[in-house]
Write an enzyme that holds these catalytic residues in place. Structure first.
Site, PDB file in Angstrom:
ATOM      1  N   SER A  45       0.816  -1.215   0.000  1.00  0.00           N
ATOM      2  CA  SER A  45       0.000   0.000   0.000  1.00  0.00           C
ATOM      3  C   SER A  45       0.850   1.266   0.000  1.00  0.00           C
ATOM      4  CB  SER A  45      -0.933   0.016   1.217  1.00  0.00           C
ATOM      5  OG  SER A  45      -1.891  -1.021   1.136  1.00  0.00           O
ATOM      6  N   GLY A 220      -2.525   3.803  -3.753  1.00  0.00           N
ATOM      7  CA  GLY A 220      -2.980   4.788  -4.725  1.00  0.00           C
ATOM      8  C   GLY A 220      -4.414   5.240  -4.600  1.00  0.00           C
ATOM      9  N   CYS A 246      -9.430  -2.056   3.197  1.00  0.00           N
ATOM     10  CA  CYS A 246      -8.657  -0.895   2.759  1.00  0.00           C
ATOM     11  C   CYS A 246      -9.007  -0.476   1.322  1.00  0.00           C
ATOM     12  CB  CYS A 246      -7.168  -1.174   2.934  1.00  0.00           C
ATOM     13  SG  CYS A 246      -6.146   0.319   2.925  1.00  0.00           S
ATOM     14  N   GLN A 250     -12.723   0.691  -0.486  1.00  0.00           N
ATOM     15  CA  GLN A 250     -12.979   1.880  -1.303  1.00  0.00           C
ATOM     16  C   GLN A 250     -13.493   1.510  -2.688  1.00  0.00           C
ATOM     17  OE1 GLN A 250      -9.089   3.621  -1.196  1.00  0.00           O
ATOM     18  NE2 GLN A 250      -9.164   3.997   1.013  1.00  0.00           N
ATOM     19  N   TYR A 291      -7.121   7.791   1.314  1.00  0.00           N
ATOM     20  CA  TYR A 291      -8.447   8.068   0.764  1.00  0.00           C
ATOM     21  C   TYR A 291      -9.528   7.447   1.651  1.00  0.00           C
ATOM     22  CZ  TYR A 291      -6.042   9.606  -3.442  1.00  0.00           C
ATOM     23  OH  TYR A 291      -5.232  10.281  -4.323  1.00  0.00           O
ATOM     24  N   HIS A 331      -7.071  -2.455   9.044  1.00  0.00           N
ATOM     25  CA  HIS A 331      -6.440  -3.750   8.747  1.00  0.00           C
ATOM     26  C   HIS A 331      -6.660  -4.751   9.870  1.00  0.00           C
ATOM     27  CE1 HIS A 331      -4.170  -2.739   5.064  1.00  0.00           C
ATOM     28  NE2 HIS A 331      -4.269  -1.514   5.550  1.00  0.00           N
ATOM     29  N   GLU A 333      -6.024  -7.785   9.789  1.00  0.00           N
ATOM     30  CA  GLU A 333      -4.930  -8.774   9.741  1.00  0.00           C
ATOM     31  C   GLU A 333      -3.629  -8.198  10.292  1.00  0.00           C
ATOM     32  OE1 GLU A 333      -3.648  -6.127   6.657  1.00  0.00           O
ATOM     33  OE2 GLU A 333      -5.625  -6.784   7.309  1.00  0.00           O
TER      34      GLU A 333
END
Length: 358
Positions: A45, A220, A246, A250, A291, A331, A333
């Site tokens: 990420s 991104g 994550c 989105q 974001y 997250h 995990e």
């Protein structure tokens, strides 16, 4: 060797080079985690970004390959106040400096990371450069300002499908830049996981022998992934259980015609409190994103907010009302932790079990 961190607003910080002797231009964000720098370095990420660590001493327990979230680092550069040249841990394979040299990642130490963090908090995440070369400030600022984080999902995804684990449930894990621990958490709970490239058509998954779909994290701007969003629309309409994390969270929102927007400086750290809308209970979570979903774009007949961020009220989870879909921005995990929300993988198993036995 001297090194320089140059931010696009003209701030220049002089420090000492470590890691690879390489010039890099990227977006700069800060991370508030006290541990887990190996996981941060190897989190896909962060593709297109350099990370400023707010904790002052980094590298004191070296690097263990077992802690990697991907086969190699994805950060563009690394900024620390003080680098520990020697690591002390029975699990370590090498020290942090040698690891960054081996993976061609430049770093700068001996800079005021508190001051850098305050600049980013005040003005927002911004582009910058790490260099060991002499420079003309006006010339490099033009180059720095021209940089854009683009096409990073394609850089991070796998080239071909591969399988992990065996069990009662078969999960298709879309790899948008997936952290290894997502698949590990599923395998630990008795799942066979097939990791598939980001561009995999929905038809290939829906015609396969799968019990559920996992949409991974990734780097991104989510709105850049127009073709992926169209495939997710088809997946969402299928009725198959879907759990997204994550970037996947989105992308699922965009597939339902909701909107996303960029945060001022993002959420990057292992200490973010999120509140469950059903119970009011607060969990501590690890996060890494710039974001979020725009709340005023959500159709209340399609989805409802599941989790919110206690610090700023932004959306951290969604439940889709007439579809078998749950998504979270944080997250569950998380490695090195916290592990407060790992139970959400158990909830996904229940979703698949209910669908399978229906």
């Amino acid at each position: 060797m001297k090194a320089y961190l140059i931010l696009e607003d003209g701030h220049v910080f002089e420090g000492v080079s470590f890691g690879a002797e390489k010039e890099v231009i990227s977006e700069f964000v800060f991370n508030t985690s006290m541990t887990g720098y190996t996981e941060i370095l190897t989190d896909p990420s962060y593709a297109g970004q350099s990370v400023v660590m707010t904790y002052p001493l980094i590298g004191n327990y070296g690097v263990s390959y077992k802690d990697q979230e991907a086969a190699h680092p994805f950060v563009e550069g690394f900024v620390v106040h003080e680098l520990s040249r020697l690591g002390s841990n029975f699990r370590m394979n090498m020290n942090l400096n040698d690891y960054m040299i081996e993976n061609n990642i430049p770093g700068i130490q001996g800079v005021d990371t508190r001051a850098i963090t305050k600049i980013i908090r005040q003005h927002g995440c911004m582009n910058g450069m790490i260099t060991t070369q002499k420079y003309n400030l006006d010339e490099v600022l033009d180059k720095i300002k021209a940089f854009k984080v683009e096409g990073v999902v394609q850089r991070c995804t796998c080239d071909a499908p591969y399988k992990l684990g065996k069990g009662d449930f078969h999960v298709a894990l879309y790899d948008f830049g997936a952290k290894r621990n997502i698949a590990k958490e599923l395998v630990k709970r008795g799942c066979e996981v097939t990791v598939v490239p980001a561009s995999t058509p929905a038809r290939d998954i829906l015609n396969g022998n799968y019990d559920g779909i996992m949409l991974s994290n990734g780097p991104g701007d989510p709105a850049e992934n127009v073709e992926i969003v169209q495939e997710i629309k088809e997946l969402a309409a299928s009725g198959m259980p879907i759990f997204a994390i994550c970037l996947g969270h989105q992308l699922m929102a965009l597939a339902h015609d909701f909107k996303t927007e960029k945060l001022k400086f993002g959420h990057h750290g292992a200490n973010h409190p999120v509140r469950d809308a059903h119970t009011g209970r607060v969990y501590i979570s690890t996060q890494n994103h710039n974001y979020v979903i725009k709340e005023d774009s959500i159709d209340p007949e399609v989805a409802k907010v599941w989790f919110t961020n206690v610090n700023d009220g932004t959306i951290e989870g969604m439940e889709y009302i007439n579809e078998n879909i749950r998504t979270v921005q944080f997250h569950p995990e998380a490695s090195a932790g916290p592990h407060d929300t790992a139970y959400l993988f158990d909830e996904f198993i229940k979703m698949m079990g209910g669908h399978k036995n229906a």
